[in-house]
Every structure is written in C-alpha cells, then in structure tokens.
Write an enzyme that holds these catalytic residues in place. Structure first.
Site, PDB file in Angstrom:
ATOM      1  N   ARG A 148     -42.195  -7.530  33.364  1.00 20.83           N
ATOM      2  CA  ARG A 148     -42.957  -6.445  32.718  1.00 20.83           C
ATOM      3  C   ARG A 148     -44.446  -6.764  32.846  1.00 20.83           C
ATOM      4  NH1 ARG A 148     -41.705  -9.072  27.142  1.00 20.83           N
ATOM      5  NH2 ARG A 148     -43.718 -10.024  26.668  1.00 20.83           N
ATOM      6  N   ASP A 198     -38.055 -14.488  35.042  1.00 16.50           N
ATOM      7  CA  ASP A 198     -38.461 -14.114  33.678  1.00 16.50           C
ATOM      8  C   ASP A 198     -37.428 -14.653  32.690  1.00 16.50           C
ATOM      9  OD1 ASP A 198     -40.701 -11.796  32.782  1.00 16.50           O
ATOM     10  OD2 ASP A 198     -39.262 -12.334  31.231  1.00 16.50           O
ATOM     11  N   ASP A 225     -36.163 -20.186  31.776  1.00 11.66           N
ATOM     12  CA  ASP A 225     -37.394 -20.622  31.124  1.00 11.66           C
ATOM     13  C   ASP A 225     -38.273 -21.370  32.125  1.00 11.66           C
ATOM     14  OD1 ASP A 225     -39.362 -21.712  29.556  1.00 11.66           O
ATOM     15  OD2 ASP A 225     -37.993 -22.351  27.961  1.00 11.66           O
ATOM     16  N   ASN A 264     -47.600 -16.501  36.602  1.00 12.34           N
ATOM     17  CA  ASN A 264     -48.036 -15.460  35.663  1.00 12.34           C
ATOM     18  C   ASN A 264     -47.530 -15.676  34.238  1.00 12.34           C
ATOM     19  OD1 ASN A 264     -48.981 -12.602  35.021  1.00 12.34           O
ATOM     20  ND2 ASN A 264     -46.790 -12.447  34.592  1.00 12.34           N
ATOM     21  N   TYR A 312     -53.498 -21.094  22.777  1.00 13.24           N
ATOM     22  CA  TYR A 312     -53.554 -20.304  24.019  1.00 13.24           C
ATOM     23  C   TYR A 312     -54.770 -20.705  24.860  1.00 13.24           C
ATOM     24  CZ  TYR A 312     -53.768 -16.005  26.877  1.00 13.24           C
ATOM     25  OH  TYR A 312     -53.819 -15.096  27.908  1.00 13.24           O
ATOM     26  N   LYS A 341     -54.862 -22.295  28.654  1.00 13.30           N
ATOM     27  CA  LYS A 341     -55.502 -21.633  29.802  1.00 13.30           C
ATOM     28  C   LYS A 341     -56.629 -22.494  30.373  1.00 13.30           C
ATOM     29  CE  LYS A 341     -53.067 -17.770  29.997  1.00 13.30           C
ATOM     30  NZ  LYS A 341     -52.017 -17.637  31.029  1.00 13.30           N
ATOM     31  N   ILE A 346     -56.624  -6.686  28.878  1.00 18.66           N
ATOM     32  CA  ILE A 346     -55.869  -5.824  29.805  1.00 18.66           C
ATOM     33  C   ILE A 346     -54.799  -5.038  29.040  1.00 18.66           C
ATOM     34  CG2 ILE A 346     -54.548  -5.743  31.956  1.00 18.66           C
ATOM     35  CD1 ILE A 346     -57.409  -6.990  32.236  1.00 18.66           C
ATOM     36  N   THR A 373     -51.549  -3.307  28.366  1.00 19.61           N
ATOM     37  CA  THR A 373     -50.156  -3.381  28.852  1.00 19.61           C
ATOM     38  C   THR A 373     -49.235  -2.718  27.829  1.00 19.61           C
ATOM     39  OG1 THR A 373     -49.771  -5.448  27.691  1.00 19.61           O
ATOM     40  CG2 THR A 373     -50.574  -5.635  29.955  1.00 19.61           C
TER      41      THR A 373
END
Ligand code: NAD
Length: 272
Positions: free
Chosen positions: A17, A38, A73, A100, A169, A173, A202, A204
C-alpha cells in the site's frame, strides 16, 4: 512511458500500500518485473482507491510484468535471506532494491524521556534493521553481478527534529542515511549505486485515516504550499532506479516541497 527498465528485476519491501505501491507500479510501467514484500500483502487495514486488481502483485501482472509477493517481517534476517534467494532462483539477478518498510509499527507518539525502551527498539528495527538486512543480502548479489541500484527510504525526520514525539522514528531514519553511505562506499567499486530519498509530508491512505485533521497545519509548514503525493516520490525513484543517476551514490535526496531546507522548525502537531 518509455520502458527503460525492460528486463530489470526490482524488489520493494513494504509495497502492499501507500508510497511503496506507487513505486511498484511506476517501475512496472517502466518495464521492470517487480517483486514485493509486506507484513500484510492484501493491505487489509487501508484500502487504496482506483486499484487495477485486488493486490499489488496482481496490479503489476495487469501491467504485463512478472511479479512475486512475499508476506513476512522485513526485520527478520531469515526472511530477508529467503526472499533474495527466491528472487535469484526465479530471475537469476536483482537490479533494483527499494527499502521502503518504515514507520513506528504502532508504537505511538511519546516524548523521548517517556518512551518505553522496547518501543524505541521496535521502531529502530522497522526503519533501520530492515534496510540493513535487505541491503546486505541484495548487496552481496549486486556486488557479485557488478551492477545494481539500491534506494533506501529515509525521511526529513532523519535529519530535522520535525516532531517532538518521534525520537524512535527519527533515530531510525538517521541510521538509514548513515547505512546508505556505508553500503555506497563498499559497493561503489562494483558499479552499484546506493542512495536514499527522504520524503516530507506525503498524503497516503494511512494519512487520510489518521491525520486528516492536521492537514491544514502541516500544509502551512510546506514552502510549496501543498502536501506531497505518492507520485511526487515515485518520480524521484524513477531517476534513482534508471541510468539518469548512474554517477550518483551515497546521496540523500529530499522530496519535501522545500520543508527541510526552507522551513525546518519543529511542528506543534503530534504525528503517531
Ligand atoms: N507518508 C509520509 O509522509 C512519509 C514521509 C517520510 C517518509 N516516509 C517513509 O516512506 C515509507 C512508506 O511510507 P507510507 O506512508 O507509504 O507508509 P505505510 O505505513 O502506508 O506503508 C508501509 C508498508 O510497510 C509495511 N510494513 C511495515 N512494517 C513492516 C515490516 N516489519 N515488514 C514488512 N512490511 C512492513 C506495512 O504493512 C505497509 O504496507 C516508510 O519508510 C516511511 O517511513 C513516509
């Protein structure tokens, strides 16, 4: 669209997705066969609109390309190893890897001083460990075949403290940026490019479900005056996945409407 990637094989993690799906469809339209992974291949939580088929694997096939889908996973070393082995068994080579998978895995927002340690570690695994595992196994193959393009998905949050509740997070990153440079350094002599993209805000399907109330405030922070689209991101992926970027490696490209460079202050909005 010119089929610049005919005969190439791409692997995209977390592509059932959101932005990952857009990367998959873009590369398929450019001619590549596209393998996806995924945790939830059917994307049962968030439904995309205007789909060509029920799953991204089938959408890729509708576009006339071969596909494989692996549910599992991406933070699991054995899973990553198995996926790369299966891709090589099926196609004999792997030309493009997009790491991703990312997010907070439902850890929720928390100030760093109050964040449970296991949630911090969980987010590090999702963002950083997953990228390491797939870079390692795909990188080994690309080194042997002396060609390949790896694209890691970072975030503006990796270099700017955008949200006060996202230490987990952001740290993950930031690690992705460092990992990108380390794999780039090792693989440069072998004709393998390793770069990252760092999206800003972004829009989504997940954002529609979680953050719609914050859209106005977030949009006002973006110098270009709009949220990014999944297509904005896929266009930059096309650049990094094709020969247009052959002499670039170890870079992080920001896809953020000017956010990082022109207005990098922390937002009062709490995401996640
Ligand atoms: N949306 C944004 O504004 C934004 C901004 C900056 C960076 N990013 C990054 O872009 C990437 C995609 O973001 P998105 O907004 O499409 O996210 P998303 O949550 O909609 O999609 C992520 C996909 O990865 C899968 N996934 C999550 N953990 C996994 C795991 N451990 N193993 C396998 N699959 C897993 C999910 O099931 C989902 O399908 C992420 O790395 C995200 O951090 C997004």
């Amino acid at each position: 669209m010119e089929e610049k990637l005919l005969g190439k094989v791409a692997l995209i993690t977390g592509a059932a997705r959101g932005i990952g799906r857009e990367y998959a469809l873009r590369l398929a339209k450019l001619g590549a066969d596209v393998v996806i992974t995924d945790l939830d291949i059917k994307a049962s939580k968030f439904k995309e609109e205007d789909v060509l088929a029920p799953t991204v694997k089938e959408e890729i096939e509708v576009l006339g390309r071969k596909s494989m889908a692996f549910e599992g996973d991406a933070t699991d070393d054995e899973f990553g190893k198995m996926v790369i082995e299966e891709v090589i068994k099926e196609f004999g080579h792997i030309d493009i890897l997009i790491n991703n998978v990312g997010g907070t895995g439902g850890a929720g927002p928390a100030l760093a001083t109050e964040m449970e340690t296991d949630k911090f570690v969980h987010a590090l695994h999702i963002n950083l460990l997953s990228a390491f595992i797939f870079c390692k196994y795909a990188g080994k193959q690309m080194k042997a075949q002396k060609s390949g393009k790896i694209i890691n998905i970072s975030s503006v949050g990796g270099s700017v403290p955008l949200f006060i509740t996202q230490a987990h997070y952001s740290a993950g990153k930031a690690g992705v940026d460092a990992l990108t440079r380390m794999f780039a350094l090792e693989l440069a002599p072998y004709g393998v490019n390793v770069n990252a993209v760092a999206p800003g805000y972004i829009h989504t399907v997940k954002w529609d479900a979680h953050f719609e109330e914050q859209f106005k405030e977030l949009t006002e922070k973006v110098p270009m005056g709009r949220l990014g689209t999944t297509e904005d991101c896929a266009k930059v992926i096309e650049f990094l996945a094709t020969d247009l970027s052959d002499y670039m490696t170890g870079q992080v490209l920001y896809i953020d409407g000017g956010l990082k460079t022109l207005n990098p202050s922390s937002s009062k909005v709490n995401l996640y």
